[in-house]
Design an enzyme around this catalytic site. Structure first.
Site, short mmCIF file in Angstrom:
data_model
loop_
_atom_site.label_atom_id
_atom_site.label_comp_id
_atom_site.label_asym_id
_atom_site.label_seq_id
_atom_site.Cartn_x
_atom_site.Cartn_y
_atom_site.Cartn_z
N CYS A 1 29.93 -25.07 97.89
CA CYS A 1 30.92 -24.01 97.61
C CYS A 1 30.99 -23.05 98.80
O CYS A 1 32.07 -22.59 99.18
CB CYS A 1 30.55 -23.24 96.35
SG CYS A 1 30.51 -24.26 94.87
N CYS B 1 26.07 -22.22 95.52
CA CYS B 1 25.82 -23.59 95.98
C CYS B 1 26.32 -23.76 97.41
O CYS B 1 27.29 -23.12 97.82
CB CYS B 1 26.44 -24.63 95.06
SG CYS B 1 28.22 -24.83 95.22
N ASP C 1 -5.12 -13.60 121.79
CA ASP C 1 -5.45 -12.60 122.81
C ASP C 1 -6.61 -11.79 122.25
O ASP C 1 -6.72 -11.62 121.03
CB ASP C 1 -4.23 -11.71 123.06
CG ASP C 1 -4.55 -10.54 123.96
OD1 ASP C 1 -5.15 -10.77 125.02
OD2 ASP C 1 -4.23 -9.40 123.58
#
Length: 689
Positions: free
Chosen positions: A15, A12, A390
């Site tokens: 954390c 998480c 290009d």
């Protein structure tokens, strides 16, 4: 001293932020950088692994040296899973006993208390420590809510909430590991040891000890351990890990091979050209990890929003607990409602909604041979309105090929090519190489002569054969067919093949269009891309002819690099967000000025990897629609996640008004939102070319 470590159990974002703060507070630490997406920690300073693991003990974070393989524990063997299962058993026993002898009986309280202690002791310990320092994260809110539930005698609901929270934590950890699996699979591609021929001896050694210039022995069925060029042998090599190509590429002497690719049936001897840390796969892993660490604009907004969101939820919870309690006198109901607000208000689903989608999408793209260098580029690609290309090497193959053969006598096309190649075999001109490549073979030739600005001639089969310009053939008194002039007007290089007395035929050579180019332009238009533009330094006639064949309607020819830069600025004014697709070298200014710079052929090309925002590793234009589709789906999923995470919480909070919000509903709303946003983000794994 700068060191890098791999982390396990980092599931998480809050954390991760706390772990980073803890590490930063350790002595002798100069700088810390934690990459949540890649689960990687970089430290400048002196520190032991034991000290780092102690800093992450609140969430059982494990730390490994970067080179060491992380020990992945199966889901069913993880500490979280086992503790959650034990918590469930005690919870079920408590519910059964409570229905028999009452929820407040000591045996019921003991079973519910045991369930809460086993399933939530880590949460309680962290939450209480946070509370003592006034750090209000998810575990702090949950701890307050559970303590409050116990105080008002809601043992059963408190135990259910702890169990559901433990389930949520375990599944969130599993889901994040799944999202990171793509980068871990890349890290395991290249073998750690290889067979090297050095000073006439065969030695098996760690790849870190292999030097540039060593000879790598690759047996059939083995993975290639290092980047290099083939010295001896020929084989088909599966390069899907690097380029995303499904078909093996034939490699022979002089060809480049990459670490992490699979040698199929032939034995190869490879001259090592890069150290292990500089290989293409190492650069891809590094760039993907950096990309996963870079916060997308949406994620930055969510992080800022969460700073104000959590204190607001705490304020609302106190308001719900105190104000209606004063008014109605029913303190037990409204304190309970306030505790439920704390649970439902946990910002976990909101905070994780964006990073899990970014990590999953970038990892999926890397497996498909598309290197996206950050969440900001991923989001930007999903918003582009026009694509500028290009021409040479992007929409075309980048090298001349024979496109048309017209014979003016009884000889066949193959014979005409063979005669022309017999003369051109001594020439180094690119057109000569194209003709030689198209011919099935050559005759012996003598007395080769080159005529500057006109062509060349030689004695072939006792006859002088000329290969040169149409004007040269006309000087010899030969009539040039009208079709040859039309081929020339269409932008092709047209060569006449003639003897002293007759025109034998015409050969047209051009930078061949990629077979997939027309379908790519069509797909982009079907996807809603408003403009497809060709930017090229070629002659307008050549550019217009190629554009007409491909389906590009906006052609800007005769451009120097600085003109391409100006064109991109003009296109951005016209369309808004514009992507530029080029080779990453000649088009560097235009790539840099565009909203998104996309380089073709990143594999083995350092310039393409460095200059572009996105690199198509296989030089495969087919990956462009896939990249745009993936980016758009990522944007859509991020929006869905944010709306769902906030919407579900708002609906749950509205249940306060009639007094219907319970701790059960609150935890289901929080856990459900978190799991749904993660599972929704994992749908990005299925986006394929």
């Amino acid at each position: 001293m700068v060191k890098t470590y791999r982390l396990e159990n980092l599931s998480c974002t809050s954390c991760a932020a706390k772990f980073e703060r803890n590490v930063r507070d350790l002595p002798d630490i100069k700088d810390v950088n934690l990459n949540f997406g890649a689960s990687k920690l970089t430290i400048d300073g002196n520190v032991t692994i034991e000290a780092l693991e102690k800093a992450g003990a609140f969430d059982h974070i494990r730390v490994y040296p970067e080179k060491e393989k992380v020990q992945h524990v199966p889901f069913y063997q993880r500490r979280q899973t086992i503790e959650t299962a034990l918590s469930l058993l005690l919870l079920i026993a408590g519910i059964i006993v409570s229905f028999q002898i009452g929820e407040t009986h000591p045996w019921s309280i003991a079973l519910f208390g045991g369930s809460m202690a086993i399933g939530g002791y880590h949460m309680f310990w962290t939450g209480l420590k946070n509370l003592s320092t006034l750090q209000f994260d998810m575990k702090t809110l949950m701890t307050i809510a559970i303590i409050g539930a116990v105080i008002i005698g809601e043992w059963r609901e408190g135990a259910v909430v702890v169990f559901l929270f433990a389930v949520s934590e375990a599944l969130e950890s599993f889901s994040m590991n799944k999202a990171r699996q793509s980068i871990r699979s890349l890290m395991d591609l290249a073998p750690a040891r290889a067979l090297i021929q050095r000073s006439g001896e065969l030695i098996e050694m760690d790849t870190e000890d292999i030097r540039i210039g060593d000879i790598l022995i690759v047996k059939p069925g083995q993975k290639i351990a290092m980047d290099g060029t083939v010295l001896r042998g020929q084989s088909a090599v599966n390069q899907a890990a690097i380029t995303g190509e499904s078909l093996p590429a034939v490699k022979t002497v002089g060809d480049e091979v990459f670490a992490g690719t699979m040698n199929d049936e032939g034995a190869l001897e490879v001259t090592v050209t890069k150290r292990v840390e500089d290989t293409t796969i190492a650069k891809i892993i590094h760039l993907v990890e950096e990309a996963q660490a870079e916060k997308a604009p949406t994620q930055k907004f969510i992080d800022q929003f969460a700073k104000y969101y959590t204190p607001a939820i705490i304020a609302i919870a106190f308001f719900v607990a105190l104000v209606p309690g004063f008014v109605t006198g029913n303190w037990e109901l409204w304190v309970y409602q306030g505790l439920a607000v704390l649970v439902v208000g946990c910002p976990c689903a909101l905070v994780v909604s964006t990073p899990v989608a970014i990590v999953t999408a970038i990892g999926n793209a890397a497996r498909q041979g598309v290197l996206i260098k950050g969440g900001v580029h991923l989001e930007e690609t999903g918003r582009i309105n026009a694509v500028a290309f290009d021409k040479t090497g992007t929409l075309t193959k980048g090298y001349p090929e024979v496109t048309d053969v017209l014979t003016q006598s009884t000889i066949a096309n193959e014979e005409l090519l063979k005669l022309a190649a017999s003369v051109e075999t001594m020439s180094q001109h690119p057109l000569a190489r194209a003709i030689s490549k198209a011919a099935a073979g050559v005759y012996a030739s003598e007395e080769f002569n080159s005529v500057t600005g006109k062509g060349a001639y030689a004695l072939v089969n006792e006859e002088t054969i000329h290969v040169g310009s149409l004007d040269w053939a006309e000087e010899k008194g030969l009539r040039i067919p009208e079709k040859a002039r039309k081929l020339q007007e269409s932008g092709k290089s047209v060569t006449a093949v003639f003897s002293e007395t007759a025109l034998l035929g015409i050969i047209a050579v051009a930078d061949a269009i990629r077979t997939e180019s027309p379908s790519i332009i069509k797909k982009l238009k079907e996807m809603g891309i408003k403009g497809t533009i060709m930017l090229t330094g070629d002659h307008p006639a050549t550019a217009t002819a190629i554009a007409a064949e491909i389906g590009v309607t906006d052609v800007r020819a005769g451009l120097m690099p600085e003109d391409k830069l100006s064109a991109i600025k003009e296109l951005k004014k016209q369309y808004g967000r514009v992507a530029m697709v080029g080779d990453g070298i000649n088009d560097a200014p235009a790539l840099a000025a565009s909203s998104i710079g996309i380089a073709m052929g990143g594999a083995g090309t350092d310039a393409a990897l460095e200059t572009a925002d996105i690199a198509l590793m296989a030089d495969d234009l087919e990956k462009l629609p896939y990249t745009i589709r993936l980016s758009r789906k990522t944007l859509r999923i991020i929006k869905e996640n944010i709306v769902f995470a906030l919407g579900l919480k708002i609906i749950a909070l509205l249940l306060i008004i009639p007094g219907w919000l319970t701790l059960w509903i609150a935890i289901f709303a929080d856990m459900g939102a978190t799991l749904i946003v993660i599972l929704n983000a994992l749908r990005l794994v299925k986006v394929q070319k």
